[in-house]
Design an enzyme around this catalytic site. Structure first.
Site, PDB file in Angstrom:
ATOM      1  N   GLU A  15       0.846  -1.008   0.154  1.00 23.83           N
ATOM      2  CA  GLU A  15       0.044   0.038   0.047  1.00 23.83           C
ATOM      3  C   GLU A  15       0.756   1.302  -0.081  1.00 23.83           C
ATOM      4  OE1 GLU A  15      -4.048  -1.420   1.850  1.00 23.83           O
ATOM      5  OE2 GLU A  15      -2.445  -0.761   3.199  1.00 23.83           O
TER       6      GLU A  15
ATOM      7  N   CYS B 100       4.088   8.178   1.113  1.00 18.81           N
ATOM      8  CA  CYS B 100       4.856   7.133   2.035  1.00 18.81           C
ATOM      9  C   CYS B 100       4.947   5.924   1.482  1.00 18.81           C
ATOM     10  CB  CYS B 100       3.893   7.029   3.221  1.00 18.81           C
ATOM     11  SG  CYS B 100       4.373   5.970   4.535  1.00 18.81           S
TER      12      CYS B 100
ATOM     13  N   CYS C  62       8.416  -7.408   7.252  1.00 22.94           N
ATOM     14  CA  CYS C  62       9.509  -6.893   7.800  1.00 22.94           C
ATOM     15  C   CYS C  62       9.956  -7.976   8.816  1.00 22.94           C
ATOM     16  CB  CYS C  62       9.249  -5.650   8.596  1.00 22.94           C
ATOM     17  SG  CYS C  62      10.847  -4.938   9.173  1.00 22.94           S
TER      18      CYS C  62
ATOM     19  N   CYS D 187       9.279  -5.427  15.447  1.00 21.26           N
ATOM     20  CA  CYS D 187       9.046  -4.478  16.629  1.00 21.26           C
ATOM     21  C   CYS D 187       7.501  -5.063  17.237  1.00 21.26           C
ATOM     22  CB  CYS D 187       9.168  -3.351  16.156  1.00 21.26           C
ATOM     23  SG  CYS D 187      10.558  -2.700  15.444  1.00 21.26           S
TER      24      CYS D 187
ATOM     25  N   CYS E  41       4.145  -3.045  15.894  1.00 23.50           N
ATOM     26  CA  CYS E  41       4.066  -2.761  14.531  1.00 23.50           C
ATOM     27  C   CYS E  41       3.513  -3.980  13.704  1.00 23.50           C
ATOM     28  CB  CYS E  41       5.272  -2.732  13.915  1.00 23.50           C
ATOM     29  SG  CYS E  41       5.402  -2.493  12.053  1.00 23.50           S
TER      30      CYS E  41
ATOM     31  N   GLU F 126      11.929  -2.345   6.550  1.00 24.99           N
ATOM     32  CA  GLU F 126      12.878  -1.588   7.109  1.00 24.99           C
ATOM     33  C   GLU F 126      13.823  -1.401   5.665  1.00 24.99           C
ATOM     34  OE1 GLU F 126      14.436  -0.185   9.433  1.00 24.99           O
ATOM     35  OE2 GLU F 126      15.899   0.132   8.410  1.00 24.99           O
TER      36      GLU F 126
ATOM     37  N   SER G 125      13.276   6.324   6.822  1.00 28.57           N
ATOM     38  CA  SER G 125      13.217   6.084   8.347  1.00 28.57           C
ATOM     39  C   SER G 125      13.643   4.833   8.703  1.00 28.57           C
ATOM     40  CB  SER G 125      11.605   5.875   8.507  1.00 28.57           C
ATOM     41  OG  SER G 125      11.474   5.885   9.841  1.00 28.57           O
TER      42      SER G 125
ATOM     43  N   SER H 295      13.884   5.730  14.442  1.00 31.38           N
ATOM     44  CA  SER H 295      12.580   5.195  15.107  1.00 31.38           C
ATOM     45  C   SER H 295      13.261   4.807  16.585  1.00 31.38           C
ATOM     46  CB  SER H 295      11.635   3.913  14.761  1.00 31.38           C
ATOM     47  OG  SER H 295      11.217   4.133  13.331  1.00 31.38           O
ATOM     48  N   LEU H 296      13.050   5.869  17.301  1.00 31.20           N
ATOM     49  CA  LEU H 296      13.598   5.659  18.624  1.00 31.20           C
ATOM     50  C   LEU H 296      12.691   4.930  19.909  1.00 31.20           C
ATOM     51  CD1 LEU H 296      16.480   6.534  19.675  1.00 31.20           C
ATOM     52  CD2 LEU H 296      15.450   8.322  20.691  1.00 31.20           C
TER      53      LEU H 296
ATOM     54  N   ASN I 136      -1.116   3.573  16.652  1.00 28.02           N
ATOM     55  CA  ASN I 136      -2.449   2.985  15.802  1.00 28.02           C
ATOM     56  C   ASN I 136      -2.597   1.522  16.064  1.00 28.02           C
ATOM     57  OD1 ASN I 136      -2.938   5.418  14.450  1.00 28.02           O
ATOM     58  ND2 ASN I 136      -0.889   5.058  13.343  1.00 28.02           N
TER      59      ASN I 136
ATOM     60  N   CYS J 100      -0.243   4.999  10.080  1.00 31.86           N
ATOM     61  CA  CYS J 100       1.174   4.399  10.094  1.00 31.86           C
ATOM     62  C   CYS J 100       1.083   3.130  10.711  1.00 31.86           C
ATOM     63  CB  CYS J 100       1.880   5.380  11.300  1.00 31.86           C
ATOM     64  SG  CYS J 100       2.955   6.556  10.803  1.00 31.86           S
TER      65      CYS J 100
END
Ligand code: SAH
Ligand code: SF4
Length: 371
Positions: free
Chosen positions: A100, A113, A120, A124, A127, A174, A205, A227-228, A304, A347
């Site tokens: 997407e 985006c 991935c 994480c 996510c 990533e 990112s 991404s911290l 989200n 996101c």
């Protein structure tokens, strides 16, 4: 410059070739470099994928090209438009995979985006892409194909400027784990004969693959977002497991080194706001101390939700307090507006639901192309 490899029996796909690669390909056909430039401009500036429409090529070349090469973008499945102007396209990249692409209009720019992988591997915990696992890397043609489609759909403003003015590599995947294809696609974005975007208008990112940052610095230093999500290693080890391999001290040193070549003199830290996990005032203070000496801005992202995830979005109050601590320490902080909620374009919500494309196709009309 080598011509990129392609599957046996398949014609090379010109869409994903950088201009030097395309020039090498044309040289292998005995054609001059300016021919490569012409085809490159047709593909990326005019959005053309049909050799016969490339009217300034010699007729013999127009006839020869389809025999030895192809221009293949991912297939467009559906388009959706949100109440707030956000648009989302579902592209088919074969074998049941969908990606997407989201366009977010803002007052002074239009941001696309873009995804770099199907799924991935970095897992994480907050996510949904990570929870899907890793399927495969996108090719350079599939990555640039997202911008190619968006430009066809959005077109130009009355002044002739493209509506898509910025790209963020913040979709699925990533990007630094698909280094060669991502950097090739970014080369095409930046090329004056391609999309002509400045390096400030392309943001990558990453969750922090530190050795790849040094390679990116040398190869194609665009604006950087990291991404911290946590102010210390103990928590980041859990939320962003790649931290176990590249802990915060190494990551911050890698970022500072990268900034020497970056088009902006700061990094944007993304920080997803998870209720009761990483959103306390004490953690905000710890974060201020952590980034001391690293020029940065913060982008707080209200988390989200997706089904089965063990988190809640932080309250507006908590986000507000967290933001204040950072601001009082002198940092610029934005809170990401949740856009495209009504079309699941926020996101971390991308392409989780491409299970039954035939169904979706019935619900949402396929976009008319050639706009
Ligand atoms: N893999 C890269 C880029 C893609 S993710 C990275 O991790 O940086 C883009 C951003 O969305 C990252 O900051 C990521 O942490 C964040 N994100 C992922 N899932 C999210 C979710 N469910 N809600 C809000 N942000 C999310
Ligand atoms: Fe991968 Fe980024 Fe999601 Fe982590 S946040 S799983 S790195 S896409």
């Amino acid at each position: 410059m080598a011509v990129p490899t392609h599957a046996k029996g398949e014609k090379p796909n010109l869409l994903g070739m950088t201009l030097p690669e395309l020039t090498a390909f044309f040289a292998s056909l005995g054609e001059k470099p300016f021919r490569a430039k012409q085809v490159f401009r047709w593909m990326h500036q005019a959005g053309v994928d049909d050799f016969s429409a490339m009217t300034d090529l010699a007729k013999s070349l127009r006839e020869k090209l389809p025999e030895v090469a192809a221009i293949v973008a991912p297939t467009l499945m559906t388009e959706q438009a949100s109440q707030d102007g956000t648009r989302k396209w579902l592209l088919d990249v074969g074998t049941g995979n969908g990606i997407e692409v989201v366009f977010i209009p803002e007052a002074d720019r239009g941001t696309l985006c873009v995804s770099s992988q199907v799924g991935c591997a970095l897992d994480c915990t907050f996510c949904s892409t990570g929870k899907q696992g890793f399927n495969r890397n996108l090719t350079a043609a599939e990555i640039i194909g997202q911008l190619w489609w968006a430009n066809k759909a959005m077109g130009r403003d009355p002044k002739g400027e493209r509506i898509v003015s910025n790209v963020v590599m913040m979709g699925m995947g990533e990007p630094l784990a698909n280094f060669d294809n991502v950097t090739a696609a970014m080369d095409i974005m930046l090329d004056d004969h391609g999309y002509g975007l400045s390096r400030r208008r392309v943001t990558l990112s990453t969750s922090g693959i530190v050795p790849a940052l040094a390679r990116l610095k040398a190869r194609c230093p665009v604006a950087l977002a990291v991404s911290l999500h946590a102010p210390n290693d103990a928590l980041r080890d859990v939320l962003v497991p790649i931290n176990q391999k590249y802990p915060l001290a190494e990551l911050l040193a890698g970022i500072r080194d990268y900034l020497e070549a970056a088009p902006r003199d700061f990094v944007t830290f993304e920080y997803v706001m998870l209720d009761g996990v990483n959103d306390s005032v004490a953690q905000a203070r710890e974060l201020v101390a952590l980034v001391e000496g690293t020029p940065c801005k913060f982008n707080l992202i209200p988390w989200n939700p997706f089904p089965g995830a063990p988190y809640q979005r932080s309250s507006n109050n908590a986000i507000h307090r967290f933001r204040e601590v950072l601001q009082e320490a002198g940092h610029v902080v934005t809170v990401r507006k949740t856009r495209g909620d009504d079309i699941d374009a926020a996101c971390g919500q991308l392409a989780g639901q491409v299970v039954d494309k035939s169904q979706r196709r019935k619900i949402i009309p396929v976009m008319q192309t050639g706009a």
